[in-house]
Motif scaffolding. Structure first.
Motif, short mmCIF file in Angstrom:
data_model
loop_
_atom_site.label_atom_id
_atom_site.label_comp_id
_atom_site.label_asym_id
_atom_site.label_seq_id
_atom_site.Cartn_x
_atom_site.Cartn_y
_atom_site.Cartn_z
N ALA A 108 0.77 -1.32 0.35
CA ALA A 108 -0.06 0.36 0.03
C ALA A 108 1.22 0.98 -0.42
O ALA A 108 1.44 1.41 0.80
CB ALA A 108 -0.97 -0.04 1.31
N ASP A 109 0.76 1.88 -1.29
CA ASP A 109 1.62 3.24 -1.29
C ASP A 109 0.60 4.73 -1.12
O ASP A 109 0.10 5.27 -1.62
CB ASP A 109 2.42 3.18 -2.15
CG ASP A 109 3.72 4.43 -2.72
OD1 ASP A 109 3.24 5.66 -1.95
OD2 ASP A 109 4.09 4.80 -3.76
N GLY A 110 0.28 4.15 0.46
CA GLY A 110 -0.30 5.79 0.62
C GLY A 110 0.28 7.24 0.75
O GLY A 110 1.80 7.42 0.54
N ARG A 111 -0.51 8.25 0.33
CA ARG A 111 0.28 9.29 0.80
C ARG A 111 0.69 9.54 1.87
O ARG A 111 1.99 10.63 2.12
CB ARG A 111 -0.83 10.56 0.79
CG ARG A 111 -0.35 12.26 0.87
CD ARG A 111 -1.59 13.14 0.09
NE ARG A 111 -2.90 12.63 1.00
CZ ARG A 111 -3.40 13.55 2.15
NH1 ARG A 111 -2.58 14.38 2.28
NH2 ARG A 111 -4.04 12.99 3.23
N ARG A 112 0.17 9.12 2.84
CA ARG A 112 1.12 9.68 4.24
C ARG A 112 1.99 8.72 4.91
O ARG A 112 3.46 8.98 4.92
CB ARG A 112 -0.11 9.72 5.83
CG ARG A 112 -0.90 10.66 5.53
CD ARG A 112 -1.88 10.76 6.28
NE ARG A 112 -2.79 9.98 6.35
CZ ARG A 112 -3.74 9.63 7.68
NH1 ARG A 112 -4.04 10.55 8.29
NH2 ARG A 112 -4.79 8.95 7.56
N ASN A 113 1.79 7.27 4.63
CA ASN A 113 2.43 6.03 5.13
C ASN A 113 2.27 4.98 3.94
O ASN A 113 2.20 4.95 2.70
CB ASN A 113 1.58 5.37 6.04
CG ASN A 113 1.26 6.34 7.49
OD1 ASN A 113 2.27 6.65 8.05
ND2 ASN A 113 0.46 6.38 7.41
N LYS B 250 5.00 -1.33 8.14
CA LYS B 250 4.29 -0.25 7.89
C LYS B 250 5.35 1.01 8.15
O LYS B 250 5.90 1.23 8.86
CB LYS B 250 3.17 0.05 8.58
CG LYS B 250 2.68 1.13 8.71
CD LYS B 250 1.03 1.42 9.13
CE LYS B 250 0.00 2.42 8.50
NZ LYS B 250 -1.11 2.90 9.01
N SER B 251 5.35 1.68 7.32
CA SER B 251 6.36 2.89 7.54
C SER B 251 5.39 3.98 7.69
O SER B 251 4.79 4.84 6.71
CB SER B 251 7.47 3.35 5.96
OG SER B 251 8.45 4.48 6.34
N PHE B 252 5.48 4.71 8.83
CA PHE B 252 5.15 6.37 9.22
C PHE B 252 6.26 7.35 8.61
O PHE B 252 7.41 7.55 9.04
CB PHE B 252 4.79 6.65 10.59
CG PHE B 252 3.94 5.44 11.32
CD1 PHE B 252 2.58 4.86 10.91
CD2 PHE B 252 4.00 4.19 11.30
CE1 PHE B 252 1.56 4.41 11.76
CE2 PHE B 252 3.35 3.51 11.86
CZ PHE B 252 1.97 3.45 12.39
N LYS B 253 5.24 8.45 7.65
CA LYS B 253 6.21 9.12 7.51
C LYS B 253 6.44 10.22 8.51
O LYS B 253 6.38 9.94 9.35
CB LYS B 253 5.18 9.91 6.78
CG LYS B 253 4.18 10.89 6.97
CD LYS B 253 3.81 12.42 6.18
CE LYS B 253 3.05 13.04 7.30
NZ LYS B 253 2.28 14.15 6.28
N ILE B 254 7.69 10.56 8.15
CA ILE B 254 8.38 11.87 8.77
C ILE B 254 7.20 12.75 9.54
O ILE B 254 6.77 13.91 8.06
CB ILE B 254 9.81 12.35 8.57
CG1 ILE B 254 10.59 11.04 8.13
CG2 ILE B 254 10.13 13.30 9.28
CD1 ILE B 254 11.74 11.93 7.44
N PRO B 255 7.70 12.96 10.40
CA PRO B 255 5.82 14.33 11.03
C PRO B 255 6.51 15.83 11.09
O PRO B 255 7.39 15.74 10.88
CB PRO B 255 6.19 13.81 12.23
CG PRO B 255 6.85 13.43 12.63
CD PRO B 255 7.70 12.54 12.23
N ASN B 256 5.43 16.60 10.71
CA ASN B 256 5.31 18.20 10.12
C ASN B 256 6.85 18.27 12.13
O ASN B 256 6.93 17.05 12.53
CB ASN B 256 4.44 18.91 10.63
CG ASN B 256 3.96 18.26 11.85
OD1 ASN B 256 3.70 18.98 12.84
ND2 ASN B 256 2.27 18.79 11.96
N ILE B 257 7.29 19.60 11.51
CA ILE B 257 8.06 20.09 12.71
C ILE B 257 7.80 20.15 14.28
O ILE B 257 8.51 20.01 15.16
CB ILE B 257 9.31 21.47 12.17
CG1 ILE B 257 9.65 21.90 13.41
CG2 ILE B 257 7.71 22.25 12.40
CD1 ILE B 257 10.51 22.98 12.62
#
Length: 254
Positions: A31-36, A51-58
């Protein structure tokens, strides 16, 4: 890198670390999602879901570094708690976190890869699926069991329940996407219905679920159905408002 590996998989520690170190260049995309992103990897004689969680905002880089558990850690801990409570979910295997001294980077949750017969979303989309009502009523009993244990699965939505046939007219249910859960000493009827109201707007399905839930909770069908319709409409309206706003802002394709 911070990592926690389930005791049953300590012998796979090196292999699990290699999977995370090479996540971007290896594995099969699931699954290639916008967020993960989710990828599938072989592990020993089995297969794991990473599951790879995206790098969060600052701001969240600071929050997750010092004040709040990461999504990967919550997924792992919640999965273990569900299993302890007798609730189905893929076997948790490990979580990994990349951090610096003052910032959080990214995180990964590793679990067993299940091959379900269908998801709850498919049950909605295929009204003539074999034993449709039997599955729907058993799923309602599964949800009731969650609520009786005080578990409010915040992402109790159509794609997050995997369904496997266990025998003649018998089905098992497994929750996925676990990082948002609340735990209560007890849940009243409104809390329970709110937790179910994102599952489907289809009235014929709602009626079956309300009928089963009312029997289990010893309430009248009309009381349960009235609440379900109220909150289903609320969440449906909110969903469509958000989509309309995103379109106006150019954040979503028309």
């Amino acid at each position: 890198m911070n990592k926690v590996i389930h005791p049953g998989f300590k012998g796979n520690a090196d292999e699990l670390t290699r999977i995370i170190d090479n996540f971007s260049s290896t594995g099969t995309m699931f699954a290639d999602g916008r967020r993960n992103k989710i990828k599938i990897f072989p592990l020993g004689s089995g297969t794991v879901n990473v599951k790879s969680f995206k790098i969060p905002n600052i701001i969240n880089k600071i929050v997750y570094r010092f004040f709040r558990k990461s999504k990967a850690r919550r997924s792992y801990e919640f999965a273990n708690r569900l299993l302890q409570e007798g609730i189905g979910t893929p076997q948790p295997i490990a979580y990994f976190e990349n951090t610096t001294a003052f910032s959080f980077q990214d995180s990964y949750y590793i679990s067993e890869q299940l091959s379900p017969d269908l998801t709850f979303r498919q049950l909605i989309e295929i009204p003539d699926y074999p034993e449709h009502e039997i599955i729907l009523r058993q799923f309602t009993r599964f949800t009731f069991k969650l609520h009786e244990k005080g578990i409010a699965f915040q992402d109790h939505t159509p794609g997050n329940t995997l369904i496997k046939k266990a025998g003649p007219q018998q089905y098992e249910f497994f929750l996925v996407d676990l990082n948002r859960m609340n735990f209560h000493d007890s849940m009243n009827l409104q809390q329970r219905i709110v937790n179910m109201a994102k599952l489907t707007p289809e009235d014929h399905l709602i009626k079956v679920m309300c009928d089963e839930y009312a029997k289990l909770y010893n309430k009248s069908y009309d009381e349960v159905y009235k609440l379900m319709v109220k909150y289903t409409q609320y969440f449906s309206n909110r969903f469509h408002r958000k989509r309309a706003i995103k379109r106006k802002l150019g954040l979503r394709k028309k």
